[in-house]
Design a protein around this motif. Structure first.
Motif, PDB file in Angstrom:
ATOM      1  N   THR A 115       0.804   4.220  -2.713  1.00 15.78           N
ATOM      2  CA  THR A 115       0.646   5.629  -2.355  1.00 15.78           C
ATOM      3  C   THR A 115       1.727   6.481  -2.998  1.00 15.78           C
ATOM      4  OG1 THR A 115      -0.148   4.868  -0.236  1.00 15.78           O
ATOM      5  CG2 THR A 115       0.407   7.170  -0.402  1.00 15.78           C
ATOM      6  N   LEU A 116       2.976   6.024  -2.860  1.00 14.01           N
ATOM      7  CA  LEU A 116       4.075   6.800  -3.450  1.00 14.01           C
ATOM      8  C   LEU A 116       3.932   6.867  -4.963  1.00 14.01           C
ATOM      9  CD1 LEU A 116       7.087   5.561  -1.355  1.00 14.01           C
ATOM     10  CD2 LEU A 116       5.916   7.727  -1.195  1.00 14.01           C
TER      11      LEU A 116
ATOM     12  N   LEU B 192       0.838  -1.207   0.000  1.00 19.61           N
ATOM     13  CA  LEU B 192       0.000   0.000   0.000  1.00 19.61           C
ATOM     14  C   LEU B 192       0.869   1.253   0.000  1.00 19.61           C
ATOM     15  CD1 LEU B 192      -2.737   1.260   0.035  1.00 19.61           C
ATOM     16  CD2 LEU B 192      -2.815   1.034   2.483  1.00 19.61           C
ATOM     17  N   ILE B 193       1.984   1.252   0.750  1.00 21.11           N
ATOM     18  CA  ILE B 193       2.873   2.423   0.719  1.00 21.11           C
ATOM     19  C   ILE B 193       3.423   2.608  -0.687  1.00 21.11           C
ATOM     20  CG2 ILE B 193       5.080   3.311   1.478  1.00 21.11           C
ATOM     21  CD1 ILE B 193       4.579   2.686   4.085  1.00 21.11           C
TER      22      ILE B 193
ATOM     23  N   TYR C 167       1.160   6.803  -6.644  1.00 20.11           N
ATOM     24  CA  TYR C 167       0.128   7.782  -6.974  1.00 20.11           C
ATOM     25  C   TYR C 167       0.670   9.192  -6.820  1.00 20.11           C
ATOM     26  CZ  TYR C 167      -4.172  10.410  -6.986  1.00 20.11           C
ATOM     27  OH  TYR C 167      -5.138  11.315  -7.299  1.00 20.11           O
TER      28      TYR C 167
END
Lengths: 509, 148
Positions: free
Chosen positions: A183-184, A179-180, A186
């Motif tokens: 996020t990065l 998920l990290i 995105y």
């Protein structure tokens, strides 16, 4: 637009709806609904794969009413089609072959929930295979984890729950890292759909900006997904989780659940980050070395374990190592070999677990030394177990041989990786022979069995073994024979499968 | 340097929280503390994600005062993703807690190491004894639970 193009969406929704309805049904009806849903999905996937094989293209299917940069999409090509067929085959045959284990080993009031979990698992795997959106990928990774946890803990023994909790802790670390990474990704690209991310990444690489961030993202996603699929340093949850659940659970977990994450990783390498960018980051070498370590260490642990299902679970660790080694070779042939091995290993390992269910009976596991005479007591199970063991060892005419050959061939052009890959395959094959032949020799040894076979089938009726009806015995026999026949078919005529995978991989970007 | 820290304040806090949560999830022995660590880790990721979409001085994209100009609003997609993530995190936490309850009922402890030790002892007992002994053991266990 052809009607066939709706099939990926239909197959996900059929499994989801079946999962929702089984929760209200009794155990018999739930079994019928779940098997029917998976069977319909199998037919749809086969039709889709044949259609895509003939036209040789891939397509993107818009979900909802928002077009490309904003909406959510499904993408299907030959590769996705064949993977969907493969997961459906494994889950259908696990359910049919495991019906006796499910009826005997799970609380009566919870048997319909087992079918719920299976349908949910199938739906989430199909969604992982088909999705074109990286965040949807994350959501279905989590659904897959929860369903996998359910498959482990359904037996309701303290040991099963303890292994389920270990599985959850390790998997949650993996999905947190993924998920990290998302996020990065995105925040540097501004997109969630795979094609748009790929375009932005290409732009960023051309500019030379955010190169450290891209490497970090690559590493985070790779590590997250390899933790979840149980690559070598993160494999400690595998033996407990696979050996303490019921037979169909182990077969599905080892056969297809961990493979869904690997397929998503391949998708991310080719469609999101881009093969060249990924190769420049050097993560391939880490995967390669971890894969080789898994091949050796998994086999060594398997030799050391005294129990049949635990040994089979450790053998899964080493086979996952083969798959990651194939990806780590870092060329197209390596990826083809890895996907080929995903399929062959899925078929083989689920056959091993399902055939072993007639040796273990109601017990959780069986000592390998107690296998004496089982080959004469359960002739069909023993024969299919032997076939699967030969396939894992890499005996010619079986699918495992072709997979190992493709892996070795792929490494020939890659310099130092050739020496490493070929010697690792050789060493690991010898270790495989050591632990599987110990089982086969025990199976066919005389001594444990007095020669009177009152049941004449694959499963028997004594009190410490499973209570089996004639129908269940027949369907168990049919399912494990089907898996063995499929294995030999792929081994004898691997051209069709490898063609589909190669063509599918070519239209992957 | 201080300006950089100020600009990336949310990201730095998120990173620190993530490490705290991550190490709690992996290294705590107590199951409840493990689950708390999991939640801290998730919150850290949500903070990182939500701060990616925030543009300082702008509003949440809800049309109340009638301005349809996109420049007055923040990017709503990360907020939507955070909502999805919260749902996932809640369900995972519920599942973990329910498993913890079951383990506690069975082994009367929350310490994962102790539980795993008891589990491996259980397997050893099953190896050494034959079926009859196992059945009597089970009966004892049930009676003891009934008394309590």
């Amino acid at each position: 637009m052809d009607f066939v193009l709706n099939f990926p969406f239909f197959s996900i929704m059929i499994c989801m709806l079946a999962a929702l309805s089984t929760f209200m049904l009794g155990k018999r009806a739930a079994a019928v609904v779940a098997k029917a849903a998976v069977f319909i999905t199998l037919i749809l996937s086969i039709v889709l794969t044949v259609y895509l094989h003939e036209c040789g293209e891939s397509f993107v299917y818009m979900m909802g009413h928002f077009p490309a940069p904003w909406g959510n999409e499904i993408r299907a090509g030959e590769l996705e089609g064949i993977m969907a067929v493969f997961t459906c085959v494994i889950s259908l045959l696990s359910l049919t072959a495991g019906s006796a284990s499910i009826r005997n080993e799970i609380d009566e009031s919870k048997q319909n929930l087992y079918y719920l979990i299976t349908c949910l698992m199938e739906a989430s795997l199909l969604a992982l295979i088909y999705t074109n959106d990286i965040f949807t990928g994350y959501v279905f990774i989590e659904i897959n984890t929860i369903a996998g946890c359910g498959l482990i803990m359904i037996k309701n023994s303290g040991r099963a729950i303890a292994s389920a909790i270990r599985y959850m802790v390790v998997s949650l670390v993996g999905s947190g890292l993924f998920l990290i990474g998302t996020t990065l990704m995105y925040s540097v690209t501004g997109h969630l759909l795979m094609e748009n991310i790929h375009e932005s990444v290409m732009g960023l690489v051309a500019d030379g900006s955010y190169d450290v961030t891209l490497t970090v993202i690559t590493a985070l996603m790779t590590v997250g997904l390899s933790i979840k699929s149980g690559l070598f340093p993160f494999h400690l949850w595998i033996p407990d989780a696979y050996s303490r659940s019921v037979a169909p659970s182990s077969s599905m977990l080892s056969g297809m659940v961990s493979k869904g994450y690997i397929f998503l990783l391949i998708k991310i390498i080719y469609r999101v980050i881009g093969f060249d960018v990924y190769k420049a980051s050097g993560v391939f070498n880490i995967i390669f070395i971890a894969g080789i370590a898994a091949m050796i260490m998994g086999s060594v642990s398997a030799i050391r374990s005294k129990y049949l299902r635990r040994m089979t679970a450790y053998s899964s660790v080493s086979q996952i190592g083969y798959i990651f080694m194939g990806i780590g070779i870092a060329n197209d042939a390596g990826a083809v070999a890895a996907i080929f091995h995903i399929i062959t290993h899925g078929l083989t390992k689920s056959l091993l677990f399902l055939a072993a269910s007639s040796f273990t009976g109601k017990k959780e596991d069986i000592k390998i030394s107690d296998l004496k005479g089982m080959g004469h007591k359960y002739p069909l199970s023993a024969a299919t177990f032997t076939a699967a063991a030969l396939s894992i060892v890499g005996f010619p005419l079986f699918a495992g041989f072709v997979a190992k050959m493709l892996l070795a061939n792929a490494s020939f052009t890659e310099g130092w990786k050739m020496y490493a890959a070929i010697s690792a395959i050789a060493v690991s094959t010898i270790l495989n022979v050591v632990y599987f032949f110990r089982c086969i020799i025990n199976l066919y040894a005389y001594g444990g069995f007095d020669g009177k076979d009152e049941n004449n089938g694959t499963l028997d009726l004594k009190s410490d073994t499973l209570i089996v009806t004639g129908y269940e015995r027949a369907i168990h026999a049919v399912s494990i024979s089907a898996l063995a026949v499929l294995n030999i078919c792929i081994g004898v005529a691997p051209k069709l499968l490898s063609d589909i995978i190669t063509k599918g991989l070519n239209v992957f970007d | 340097m201080f300006e950089q820290i100020y600009d990336h304040f949310n990201d730095i806090i998120a990173a620190i929280l993530f490490v705290i949560g991550f190490s709690n999830l992996l290294f705590q022995k107590n199951l409840i503390k493990k689950i708390i660590g999991l939640n801290i880790m998730d919150v850290a990721i949500f903070l990182l994600l939500a701060s990616q979409g925030y543009i300082s001085g702008r509003l949440a994209p809800i049309l109340t005062d009638g301005s349809e100009n996109a420049a007055t609003y923040i990017n709503p997609i990360p907020s939507g993703l955070v909502l999805t993530g919260i749902v996932v995190s809640v369900s995972v936490t519920a599942l973990m807690l329910s498993m913890t309850i079951r383990l506690y009922r069975k082994y009367k402890t929350l310490d994962l190491d102790e539980i795993l030790m008891k589990v491996s002892e259980e397997s050893k007992v099953e190896d050494s004894s034959d079926t009859i002994v196992k059945i009597s053991d089970d009966k004892d266990g049930q009676e003891r639970e009934g008394v309590k």
